[in-house]
Design an enzyme around this catalytic site. Structure first.
Site, short mmCIF file in Angstrom:
data_model
loop_
_atom_site.label_atom_id
_atom_site.label_comp_id
_atom_site.label_asym_id
_atom_site.label_seq_id
_atom_site.Cartn_x
_atom_site.Cartn_y
_atom_site.Cartn_z
CG ASP A 1 -0.18 -0.51 2.58
OD1 ASP A 1 0.88 -0.57 2.44
OD2 ASP A 1 -1.29 -1.44 3.20
CG ASP B 1 -9.20 -0.98 11.85
OD1 ASP B 1 -8.16 -1.89 11.21
OD2 ASP B 1 -9.51 -0.11 11.12
CG HIS C 1 -5.95 -2.15 8.65
ND1 HIS C 1 -6.07 -0.89 9.35
CD2 HIS C 1 -4.59 -2.54 8.78
CE1 HIS C 1 -4.77 -0.54 9.63
NE2 HIS C 1 -3.97 -1.31 9.24
CD GLU D 1 -8.85 0.97 7.77
OE1 GLU D 1 -8.75 -0.07 8.83
OE2 GLU D 1 -8.30 2.07 8.14
C1 F6R Z 1 1.33 -1.23 6.12
C2 F6R Z 1 0.24 -2.22 6.08
C3 F6R Z 1 -0.71 -2.24 7.46
C4 F6R Z 1 0.05 -2.30 8.83
C5 F6R Z 1 -0.66 -2.39 10.06
C6 F6R Z 1 0.06 -2.30 11.30
O1 F6R Z 1 2.01 -1.54 4.66
O2 F6R Z 1 -0.27 -2.73 5.34
O3 F6R Z 1 -1.58 -3.09 7.27
O4 F6R Z 1 0.69 -3.48 8.78
O5 F6R Z 1 -1.28 -0.83 9.77
O6 F6R Z 1 0.97 -1.24 11.28
P1 F6R Z 1 2.23 -1.30 12.38
O7 F6R Z 1 3.13 -2.38 12.19
O8 F6R Z 1 2.74 0.05 12.49
O9 F6R Z 1 1.21 -1.47 13.64
#
Ligand code: F6R
Length: 256
Positions: free
Chosen positions: A63, A132, A134, A139
């Site tokens: 992403d 949440d 994701h 989401e």
């Molecule tokens: C990032 C991504 C997100 C993160 C998630 C956790 O490329 O795809 O799904 O893996 O938001 O983020 P952290 O590791 O910062 O808690």
């Protein structure tokens, strides 16, 4: 699903680094799906220290924030080059990240999907998890068969991302993300989660029903998904003792 619980983020990252090292040994031209965020930092540090050969590897990131240039310090382009790519012998043209500045986003997303297909599909997809539930930036209520597209971040996710941006008003609302369906086509998946603030999302994803309200719960339908946790991220799992026993008594042939 295989649930692996290790004492610390470093130990859990070590398990995942070994999985990637084994893949690159067996398939030097492997295609990796990569994630960003705090969770993967210790893993990327360990991969750099392993000095593996990345010269034939291709990578696709999950992403990117819409509107951020690759040079923006909070872009996922910057994150990936700083934390991983600049330390490897990977070819620049083998690195794919969604373009947050694409003008025709639907056409661009179709092209991103096409590039993954042309590369032969993803051998191993790395994932973090949002508080949440994701994966990527899919989401809650994301279609469980979705493809790469634009998504709108929840306020919870935008609040979680404040530390890297410095203020919630700086966190973009929109992202381009691989879809849940795109992720599920990867031949192997490793989801990492560390810390108590991920424990509820992990329990919902692993032991709850499959639902678009917790997009990570779809991993229950993946034939080889590994969920790699530190102890705090595992505190809400009802069957944690069983997962520990399974991991500690694996036949040698199943170890990696
Ligand atoms: C990032 C991504 C997100 C993160 C998630 C956790 O490329 O795809 O799904 O893996 O938001 O983020 P952290 O590791 O910062 O808690």
């Amino acid at each position: 699903m295989e649930i692996i619980i290790r004492p610390t983020p470093e130990a859990a990252s070590g398990v995942t680094a070994n999985l990637i090292a084994r893949l690159l040994h067996d398939k030097p031209n492997a295609v990796l799906g990569l994630a960003t965020g705090d969770t993967v930092v210790p893993l990327y540090r360990q991969l750099v220290a392993m000095k593996l050969d990345w010269s034939r590897v291709k990578t696709f990131n999950l992403d990117e924030y819409v509107g951020l240039s690759p040079e923006h310090p909070q872009s996922y382009h910057s994150f990936m080059w700083e934390n991983l790519f600049q330390h490897l012998n990977i070819k620049k043209e083998s690195v794919y990240l969604p373009d947050g500045q694409a003008t025709d986003i639907p056409a661009y997303c179709a092209l991103y999907e096409e590039s993954i297909r042309e590369a032969g599909g993803i051998d191993l997809q790395l994932l973090g998890i949002g508080t949440d539930g994701h994966i990527g930036f899919n989401e809650p209520t994301s279609s469980l068969v979705s493809r790469t597209r634009i998504k709108t971040l929840t306020e919870q996710t935008r609040a979680d991302k404040v530390p890297s941006f410095g203020g919630q008003d700086q966190v973009p609302h929109h992202v381009i993300t691989m879809g849940v369906g795109t992720i599920m086509e990867a031949r192997q998946i490793a989801l990492l989660a560390f810390g108590r603030n991920k424990a509820q999302a992990v329990a919902d994803a692993v032991e709850g029903p499959i639902t678009a309200m917790i997009p990570a719960s779809i991993l229950q339908m993946h034939p080889t998904a590994k969920i790699v946790l530190d102890e705090p991220a595992a505190v809400q799992l009802k069957k944690a003792d069983y997962y520990r026993w399974v991991y500690n008594h694996k036949p040698d042939s199943q170890r990696f």
